[in-house]
Design a protein around this motif. Structure first.
Motif, PDB file in Angstrom:
ATOM      1  N   ARG A  82      -1.562   3.978   1.188  1.00  0.00           N
ATOM      2  CA  ARG A  82      -1.207   2.752   1.309  1.00  0.00           C
ATOM      3  C   ARG A  82      -1.344   2.859  -0.471  1.00  0.00           C
ATOM      4  O   ARG A  82      -2.575   3.081  -0.723  1.00  0.00           O
ATOM      5  N   ARG A 116       7.830   0.520   6.839  1.00  0.00           N
ATOM      6  CA  ARG A 116       6.347   0.600   5.917  1.00  0.00           C
ATOM      7  C   ARG A 116       5.217   1.412   6.393  1.00  0.00           C
ATOM      8  O   ARG A 116       5.117   2.777   5.551  1.00  0.00           O
ATOM      9  N   SER A 120       4.985   6.042   5.360  1.00  0.00           N
ATOM     10  CA  SER A 120       4.016   6.818   4.772  1.00  0.00           C
ATOM     11  C   SER A 120       3.342   7.421   5.742  1.00  0.00           C
ATOM     12  O   SER A 120       3.261   8.627   5.292  1.00  0.00           O
ATOM     13  N   TRP A 266       0.992  -3.925   3.258  1.00  0.00           N
ATOM     14  CA  TRP A 266       1.452  -2.260   3.201  1.00  0.00           C
ATOM     15  C   TRP A 266       2.058  -1.731   2.348  1.00  0.00           C
ATOM     16  O   TRP A 266       2.419  -1.290   1.983  1.00  0.00           O
ATOM     17  N   LEU A 268       3.279  -0.057  -1.426  1.00  0.00           N
ATOM     18  CA  LEU A 268       4.389   1.932  -1.105  1.00  0.00           C
ATOM     19  C   LEU A 268       4.064   1.882  -3.222  1.00  0.00           C
ATOM     20  O   LEU A 268       4.874   2.543  -2.740  1.00  0.00           O
TER      21      LEU A 268
END
Length: 353
Positions: A82, A116, A120, A266, A268
């Motif tokens: 993250r 999210r 990931s 989280w 990105l």
């Protein structure tokens, strides 16, 4: 040199396990290894060149040295990341599964956080697992609770491992079963007992927001209370932090567990819009079929099959809203470059001043 695995990181000190997980030592990182902090295509530096789960080559301490020295990070099978515009946080590496524990209530379900996490996992080549906790707190007469259940069921369409249960009193989820009956859902859903049977080997990482039950699930897997647990805050309705650093545990000879601190957001920032678009499984059959081979999937681009899928409402409205929010956050990240001055208030402005 001997092979070890990183168990915990505390600043510039690293707890490491021997290959059989029976010997735990304290090590330091060779200075030249910190160059690896900047090795990412986004040019955002890593918080630390190593992460929990890394296999490393370690040199025994020489005369005058207090600790063994990490000389090399061995090639990783995968890595879960993250990121903010300032740094990339490697949550864990060499994983067989990453489990996201999400509460349906207290705190309320946040599907944007789930999406999210899944992005990931997709970009890090990690197999995702979702565990929906606190099923017993649902109210069958509450329309929001019914909506939360419908949203959770949607992930069965593309996530292979999904579970529902009450972690503090397994199988006590009568209200959840009532909602399933009312919406006409009759398929068998996996519970905590199924989870404990399914994951008996490999390296499993547990992640999620504070108060969702990560530490409780860790203790259930370990069979003993090694991680502290706390109740959700009555004032904010959010979880209280109990785990303060990622920790790797050897459950037995075949099962390794990584418990992580609660994550509020989280980020990105390390991903491009193209990578985000191509992480959505609803249109996996359309990837690579755009008119132009180097298509960035930006709106208004002719012949983009992903944009056509969005217009055809292939995503439910709430998944589309999550995607829009993620893409908007990337627009914000693009205005902030690594090295930009950050005011004490948390706001940024670019150099020169």
């Amino acid at each position: 040199m001997k092979k070890y695995r990183i168990q915990e990181i505390h600043g510039n000190l690293y707890y490491i396990f021997s290959e059989d997980y029976k010997e735990r030592r304290l090590a330091v990182l060779r200075g030249k290894m910190r160059i690896k902090q900047n090795e990412h295509p986004s040019n955002i530096p890593f918080r630390n060149p190593c992460c929990v789960g890394d296999y490393v080559q370690v040199l025994e301490p020489e005369f005058g040295q207090a600790h063994p020295v990490i000389e090399e990070i061995l090639p990783r099978k995968n890595m879960l990341l993250r990121a903010s515009p300032e740094e990339i946080h490697a949550i864990g590496s060499n994983l067989d599964y990453a489990v996201l524990i999400v509460s349906l209530k207290e705190p309320d379900l946040r599907t944007g956080f789930i999406d999210r996490f899944l992005i990931s996992c997709y970009n890090g080549n990690v197999e995702p697992v979702i565990f929906f906790s606190k099923c017993d707190l649902l109210d069958p007469s509450n329309e929001d609770d019914i909506y939360f259940v419908r949203q959770s069921l949607y992930y069965l369409n593309f996530v292979s491992w999904v579970y529902w249960d009450n972690l503090t009193a397994p199988s006590r989820k009568n209200s959840f079963d009532v909602i399933l009956e009312e919406i006409g859902f009759k398929k068998h859903l996996k519970s905590l007992s199924d989870f404990l049977k399914d994951f008996r080997e490999g390296t499993i990482l547990l992640a999620g927001q504070s108060g969702t039950g990560k530490s409780t699930l860790t203790n259930l897997i370990l069979g003993k209370p090694l991680q502290k647990t706390r109740e959700t805050s009555k004032t904010t309705g959010k979880g209280k932090h109990t785990t303060t650093t990622s920790s790797l545990f050897s459950v037995n000879e075949s099962l390794i567990l990584i418990d992580t601190p609660g994550i509020k957001e989280w980020g990105l920032a390390h991903l491009s819009k193209k990578e985000v678009y191509e992480s959505y499984p609803e249109w996996k059959d359309r990837i690579g079929t755009c008119k132009f081979r180097n298509c960035e999937h930006i709106p208004q681009i002719e012949g983009c099959k992903i944009q056509e899928a969005i217009k055809d409402n292939l995503l439910p409205a709430w998944r589309k809203e999550n995607l829009d929010h993620i893409l908007q956050s990337l627009d914000y990240y693009e205005r902030i470059k690594p090295g930009d001055y950050k005011k004490p208030t948390g706001r940024f402005h670019n150099r020169p001043f």
